[in-house]
Design a protein around this motif. Structure first.
Motif, PDB file in Angstrom:
ATOM      1  N   THR A 145       0.850  -1.188   0.000  1.00  0.00           N
ATOM      2  CA  THR A 145       0.000   0.000   0.000  1.00  0.00           C
ATOM      3  C   THR A 145       0.883   1.235   0.000  1.00  0.00           C
ATOM      4  O   THR A 145       1.814   1.331   0.808  1.00  0.00           O
ATOM      5  CB  THR A 145      -0.906   0.000   1.249  1.00  0.00           C
ATOM      6  N   GLN A 146       0.616   2.143  -0.919  1.00  0.00           N
ATOM      7  CA  GLN A 146       1.398   3.380  -1.043  1.00  0.00           C
ATOM      8  C   GLN A 146       2.907   3.118  -1.037  1.00  0.00           C
ATOM      9  O   GLN A 146       3.669   3.770  -0.317  1.00  0.00           O
ATOM     10  CB  GLN A 146       1.011   4.351   0.080  1.00  0.00           C
ATOM     11  N   GLY A 147       3.302   2.143  -1.832  1.00  0.00           N
ATOM     12  CA  GLY A 147       4.726   1.865  -1.976  1.00  0.00           C
ATOM     13  C   GLY A 147       5.398   1.339  -0.725  1.00  0.00           C
ATOM     14  O   GLY A 147       6.599   1.490  -0.548  1.00  0.00           O
ATOM     15  N   GLY A 148       4.630   0.699   0.160  1.00  0.00           N
ATOM     16  CA  GLY A 148       5.198   0.116   1.374  1.00  0.00           C
ATOM     17  C   GLY A 148       4.505  -1.194   1.697  1.00  0.00           C
ATOM     18  O   GLY A 148       3.442  -1.487   1.149  1.00  0.00           O
ATOM     19  N   PRO A 149       5.071  -1.978   2.594  1.00  0.00           N
ATOM     20  CA  PRO A 149       4.498  -3.295   2.904  1.00  0.00           C
ATOM     21  C   PRO A 149       3.111  -3.170   3.517  1.00  0.00           C
ATOM     22  O   PRO A 149       2.856  -2.284   4.318  1.00  0.00           O
ATOM     23  CB  PRO A 149       5.473  -3.879   3.945  1.00  0.00           C
ATOM     24  N   ASP A 150       2.194  -4.062   3.119  1.00  0.00           N
ATOM     25  CA  ASP A 150       0.872  -4.121   3.746  1.00  0.00           C
ATOM     26  C   ASP A 150       0.712  -5.533   4.329  1.00  0.00           C
ATOM     27  O   ASP A 150       1.474  -5.906   5.212  1.00  0.00           O
ATOM     28  CB  ASP A 150      -0.198  -3.775   2.715  1.00  0.00           C
ATOM     29  N   ARG A 151      -0.219  -6.323   3.812  1.00  0.00           N
ATOM     30  CA  ARG A 151      -0.452  -7.657   4.380  1.00  0.00           C
ATOM     31  C   ARG A 151       0.784  -8.542   4.185  1.00  0.00           C
ATOM     32  O   ARG A 151       1.508  -8.413   3.204  1.00  0.00           O
ATOM     33  CB  ARG A 151      -1.669  -8.309   3.703  1.00  0.00           C
ATOM     34  N   PRO A 152       1.023  -9.459   5.142  1.00  0.00           N
ATOM     35  CA  PRO A 152       2.197 -10.332   5.036  1.00  0.00           C
ATOM     36  C   PRO A 152       2.106 -11.265   3.834  1.00  0.00           C
ATOM     37  O   PRO A 152       1.020 -11.675   3.441  1.00  0.00           O
ATOM     38  CB  PRO A 152       2.176 -11.132   6.345  1.00  0.00           C
ATOM     39  N   ARG A 153       3.286 -11.592   3.272  1.00  0.00           N
ATOM     40  CA  ARG A 153       3.286 -12.398   2.058  1.00  0.00           C
ATOM     41  C   ARG A 153       2.711 -13.791   2.282  1.00  0.00           C
ATOM     42  O   ARG A 153       2.235 -14.419   1.336  1.00  0.00           O
ATOM     43  CB  ARG A 153       4.685 -12.460   1.441  1.00  0.00           C
ATOM     44  N   GLU A 154       2.736 -14.259   3.516  1.00  0.00           N
ATOM     45  CA  GLU A 154       2.186 -15.585   3.807  1.00  0.00           C
ATOM     46  C   GLU A 154       0.682 -15.645   3.544  1.00  0.00           C
ATOM     47  O   GLU A 154       0.116 -16.724   3.373  1.00  0.00           O
ATOM     48  CB  GLU A 154       2.432 -15.982   5.272  1.00  0.00           C
TER      49      GLU A 154
END
Lengths: 385, 385
Positions: B334-343
């Motif tokens: 989101t907005q060029g940053g991490p959101d929900r975990p890749r798992e």
């Protein structure tokens, strides 16, 4: 000796816990002067990592005291917190070295999206410990600490009449140029103005790192930094200096090509007879990025049809029916048609040469690339990087 | 029923010995009229195969009687002899069908550089035998005869109010658009002018075959031909016809994506919020061609950093720090940053959806691609194609 080969430099590399393997992951290179001249080129990827945004500002005035580099995390797309981490890293180094944080370059490499509080603390602690261990023979340690999927450290040194250039590089995947293409620090004890340093660095990178295109994927974090201490007291002829710097950068670029992820061939694609040098680079890069060509070379198949199909996608000046293609010295295609049988070509050596003759002018260029292999797919699918 | 589903068409497919496997390799599609309307789009690769150069001239006047297609050899970069082979093939068909050779399209597919005297004789004999076997239910045989590394024939039919469109396609590697991207023949019994056929075909291919980019490698032989017999006596609304044709082309393009060499994922890259449709396509294609992204998907790794790094290489209007990326319904960035975990992302299904939101406008586009797998490397390194 790497970056500490020239007089006036100290370096160190330490393990700060950023890499899960426990290997060294923070490096510091310090210019002890008397001059603190610097220049740098940065990735042209618009998605820039935080350390790139920090370092672009630092380098702008042509003065750099130190470079802090970490592997184990790219600090890219980590938001305002990530930019602050780069800033804090420069401040930590500046405080310990008693210089201005505005003269400290920061470089990071590793997985995009990594750059949380834990990362920050490890980088800061690593910076502190590396500075405590600075020495004038710390160049090799620094070269090891910037490695990611590299299997060997990359260093090079050139001695000239009274002055020296030394360098270290890292980069094994996501190798394609915008400008830089990897993390590189080059040092010299020659006396240079900031303008001379900038001119020489751009001349050198344009025909070396900019022409290395291992997998077509441009990084967010790439940076080549040149530091000049002036400690030799010698002001070299600018052409001689730029030529020597070019030779050293080509040496490092060749080492990067030789250690690219999963590669089994080092491929030099030479295009001659182009109307312009830009055309030559465009054609060579188009071939270098063609997955069908890259897999063919992996399979030791001199598939010149894939070379011509790749050239045909460019807007370079050429006649598809007046192109010759020579692989490892055997001309397999003459005037856009079959020549010597493919069985005559031996593609088993790792070093591979593809010559494309366009007969449209006098310009030429060589792009370095690698083949596309099972090992490349494995390394980049089985592990996040 | 493939290309013989609409009224007014006959087809056949025979084995002429071009394929070492003995499988069918020559197909003929004939328009019995009453109208002989046609349009075609061709590869934009400047390295054009001989049949492309022949067919471009044939289609220019909007009238085509028949299409002769062969697999087992591309007749590309085979010189003047190869062009003559395409010409002779059209003449052979014209003679047997009692039409003008200037109304016979020729398509070839297979290895570049193949097109010698033996090839020529086999194509001519195959053309003769295929024409002897023409029938109004020969569409499936024709679809099989154009297969190369395809594992299944690709056909589609759409019935509308009084008229029908049928099509066949082949293509499993070297799938990237300039215009066409593979061999496709589409037939209809609707009544169309040449201009209407051309308009509808360009509208349909622009958002279907032109947005299929399996491996970034653009072919030298690609062609999509539309034949309209008018046998239904119905003149459809042009918008309805173009929409139906688009639907059928998307169906065929999806089949091509599903059978691409070595692929384990069908990836739809949807870009929304772009300033222009061109920007949306540019961004989607840049991701589709990124080998690091493609290997990550093969490894079921929702590596959004590689998505952003690919977008950053484009000149599209966007802010790298205001981009959202969603994979299979889970917003990982989101907005060029991490959101929900890749798992949280399940990439095990073959069908994969990547949504990139640029927040720079109201335009969108979807590009279809595949992952980069061991099997792709194997198929394209172990065999010449």
């Amino acid at each position: 000796m790497s970056v500490t080969a020239p007089a006036g430099f100290e370096a160190a590399g330490v393990a700060a816990g950023l890499k899960s393997t426990g290997k060294p992951d923070v490096a510091v290179v310090v210019n002890r002067g008397p001059y603190k001249t610097a220049a740098a080129v940065f990735t042209s990827n618009r998605a820039k990592a935080n350390p790139i945004m920090w370092s672009e500002r630092v380098v702008m005035d042509g003065r750099v005291e130190a470079v802090v580099l970490n592997s184990g995390g790219a600090n890219c797309f980590t938001g305002a917190f990530g930019f602050q981490t780069s800033h804090f890293t420069a401040e930590k180094a500046a405080e310990l070295l008693d210089v201005s944080s505005g003269d400290v370059v920061v470089c990071s490499t590793g997985l995009i999206g990594v750059g949380d509080e834990v990362f920050r603390q490890k980088v800061l602690q690593g910076t502190e410990r590396a500075i405590a261990q600075l020495s004038d023979d710390g160049g090799e340690d620094a070269a090891c600490a910037i490695m990611t999927t590299d299997t060997v450290p990359k260093t090079a040194v050139r001695d000239r009449d009274g002055w020296t250039i030394g360098g270290m590089a890292k980069g094994a995947g996501m190798l394609a140029p915008g400008l830089a293409t990897m993390l590189v620090v080059v040092t010299t004890d020659a006396v240079l103005t900031a303008e001379q340093a900038d001119t020489a660095l751009r001349r050198a990178t344009r025909v070396s790192f900019d022409r290395l295109d291992s997998d077509g994927a441009m990084s967010t974090n790439d940076q080549v930094t040149l530091l000049a201490s002036g400690a030799s007291g010698v002001s070299p002829d600018l052409d001689v200096f730029a030529d020597t710097l070019t030779e050293l950068c080509l040496d490092l670029a060749t080492q990067l090509m030789g250690d690219a992820e999963g590669a089994s061939h080092n491929i030099r694609i030479e295009v001659s007879g182009a109307e312009t040098e830009d055309d030559a680079v465009t054609v060579a890069r188009s071939v270098a990025r063609n997955n069908l060509f890259k897999t063919a070379i992996f399979g030791n198949d001199p598939n010149w049809g894939r070379v011509l199909a790749a050239i045909g996608t460019t807007d370079a000046v050429f006649d598809p029916y007046n192109v010759d293609v020579t692989m490892n010295g055997v001309r397999v295609c003459t005037q856009g048609g079959p020549d010597r049988p493919r069985e005559d070509v031996d593609l088993t050596p790792r070093d591979t040469h593809v010559l494309v003759e366009l007969f449209s002018g006098d310009s030429s260029a060589t792009v370095m690339t690698n083949d596309l292999t099972h090992a490349y797919v494995h390394e980049n699918s089985a592990y996040s990087s």
